[in-house]
Design an enzyme around this catalytic site. Structure first.
Site, PDB file in Angstrom:
ATOM      1  N   ARG A 200      -6.906   8.909  32.838  1.00  0.00           N
ATOM      2  CA  ARG A 200      -7.523   9.294  31.549  1.00  0.00           C
ATOM      3  C   ARG A 200      -6.598  10.167  30.702  1.00  0.00           C
ATOM      4  NH1 ARG A 200      -9.333   5.794  33.424  1.00  0.00           N
ATOM      5  NH2 ARG A 200     -11.429   5.444  34.229  1.00  0.00           N
TER       6      ARG A 200
ATOM      7  N   SER B 104     -19.020   8.424  31.053  1.00  0.00           N
ATOM      8  CA  SER B 104     -18.900   9.496  32.056  1.00  0.00           C
ATOM      9  C   SER B 104     -18.500  10.782  31.349  1.00  0.00           C
ATOM     10  CB  SER B 104     -17.813   9.165  33.081  1.00  0.00           C
ATOM     11  OG  SER B 104     -18.163   7.981  33.750  1.00  0.00           O
TER      12      SER B 104
ATOM     13  N   GLU C  25     -14.283  14.663  30.725  1.00  0.00           N
ATOM     14  CA  GLU C  25     -13.591  13.451  30.262  1.00  0.00           C
ATOM     15  C   GLU C  25     -13.813  13.307  28.755  1.00  0.00           C
ATOM     16  OE1 GLU C  25     -13.843   9.922  32.665  1.00  0.00           O
ATOM     17  OE2 GLU C  25     -13.860   8.622  30.899  1.00  0.00           O
TER      18      GLU C  25
END
Ligand SMILES: Cc1cc2nc3c(=O)[nH]c(=O)nc-3n(C[C@H](O)[C@H](O)[C@H](O)COP(=O)(O)OP(=O)(O)OC[C@H]3O[C@@H](n4cnc5c(N)ncnc54)[C@H](O)[C@@H]3O)c2cc1C
Length: 304
Positions: free
Chosen positions: A177, A227, A297
């Protein structure tokens, strides 16, 4: 420079771009919360983005480049600056043999479907991720053992002075990420990917399978940003949250999804404050319970 002067300057720089004032960010994010941005500009060409970014940087006007807003939470107080939204006017997709070149505003789903139409395999993982190509490269988006790192050969980016640069795959410093686009505050304009020749029915079957898994496991019937937390090494955020008995916990209209504890959903009338308070509550509770601090995230924008 005040809002009206900035608006007027942007109109001179790009008269064919869409420029909006006092834009509710809840309408531009999948979480459906957030106050107003002073201005939003939706560029219609790479050269207009170059001029816009150069102008905003040199005049020190705060700006944020966004795609589909599927990984963003804006505070209720909104954003004092200019949102540069890279969307439909910059969403061309071209296919040359096993190479796909997509502009940053193309949706991942559309690019994955284009790959399918040309019997190209490698992007099945991306077909259910509700982001743009630019956002996907920025985040090194991934799912089900696939990630952008595996398919990107190069990207065309802008630095914050408006210079075009081309980054090869290994120059992106891709990791979980993360990409260099975040560190260097670059704007992603175009993405070149290499896929493999495959069999159309197998590609379609794999896409159907992965999307069925998403529908089964994820609360897709509620607004969310996917998420909320990154996966901590060696474990799963959703499991840690569940182990604390937080499944279904609510603050105002924000709720830890009772379908997938890694998601926080907007049950209909959440404010950004509800969502952010619930995020903090979950982080603190999980930390007390396991000693693990869940990193975000999603990106939270605005506020002080
Ligand atoms: C239901 C749901 C499921 C999801 N599933 C997944 C999943 O399986 N895997 C996964 O990785 N993510 C998932 N996500 C999160 C999200 O879709 C991805 O992170 C996606 O890549 C974000 O793209 P975006 O265009 O929406 O970016 P945005 O949310 O608009 O922006 C995200 C970040 O990227 C930056 N950015 C956006 N475009 C550009 C650009 N052109 N140039 C430079 N910076 C840019 C923004 O400044 C921001 O910091 C999910 C989200 C939802 C709502």
């Amino acid at each position: 420079m005040n809002k009206i002067d900035t608006y007027n300057e942007l109109e001179i720089i790009c008269s064919s771009c869409t420029i909006l004032k006092d834009v509710p960010m809840k309408e531009h994010t999948t979480m459906k919360v957030g106050g107003k941005a002073d201005l939003m500009i939706i560029p219609d060409s790479i050269s207009s983005i170059q001029k816009i970014i150069a102008f905003l940087s040199t005049t020190n006007i705060p700006y944020l480049v966004i795609g589909n807003g599927s990984n963003l939470i804006f505070h209720d107080t909104g954003y004092n600056g200019v949102i540069v939204k890279i969307g439909t006017p910059l969403s061309d997709i071209e296919v040359f043999d096993d190479i796909i070149i997509a502009e940053a505003g193309a949706s991942l789903a559309h690019v994955a479907n284009t790959a399918l139409e040309h019997s190209l395999t490698g992007l099945e993982f991306a077909s259910g991720i509700p982001g743009s190509m630019g956002g996907a490269v920025y985040m090194n988006a991934g799912a089900y053992d696939g990630e952008m790192k595996q398919v990107v050969i190069e990207t065309l980016c802008l630095d914050n002075e408006g210079n075009l640069i081309t980054l090869k795959n290994d120059e992106h410093n891709f990791s979980y990420r993360h990409s260099r686009i975040q560190d260097d505050n670059l704007t992603c304009l175009q993405v070149k990917m290499k896929l493999e020749k495959g069999e159309k029915h197998k590609i379609q079957t794999r896409m159907n399978e992965l999307n069925a898994r998403r529908r089964k496991k994820q609360p897709l019937n509620y607004p969310s940003a996917g998420s909320i937390f990154k996966r901590p090494p060696g474990t799963y955020a959703g499991m840690l949250v569940d182990n604390c008995g937080l499944r279904g916990t609510k603050i105002g209209g924000a709720q830890v999804s009772d379908k997938h504890c890694g998601f926080i959903v907007n049950t209909g009338n959440a404010t950004a404050e509800d969502i952010i308070s619930l995020i903090k509550y979950v982080q603190e509770t999980v930390y007390k319970n396991s000693g693990i601090w869940l990193e975000l995230e999603v990106k939270i924008i605005g506020g002080c």
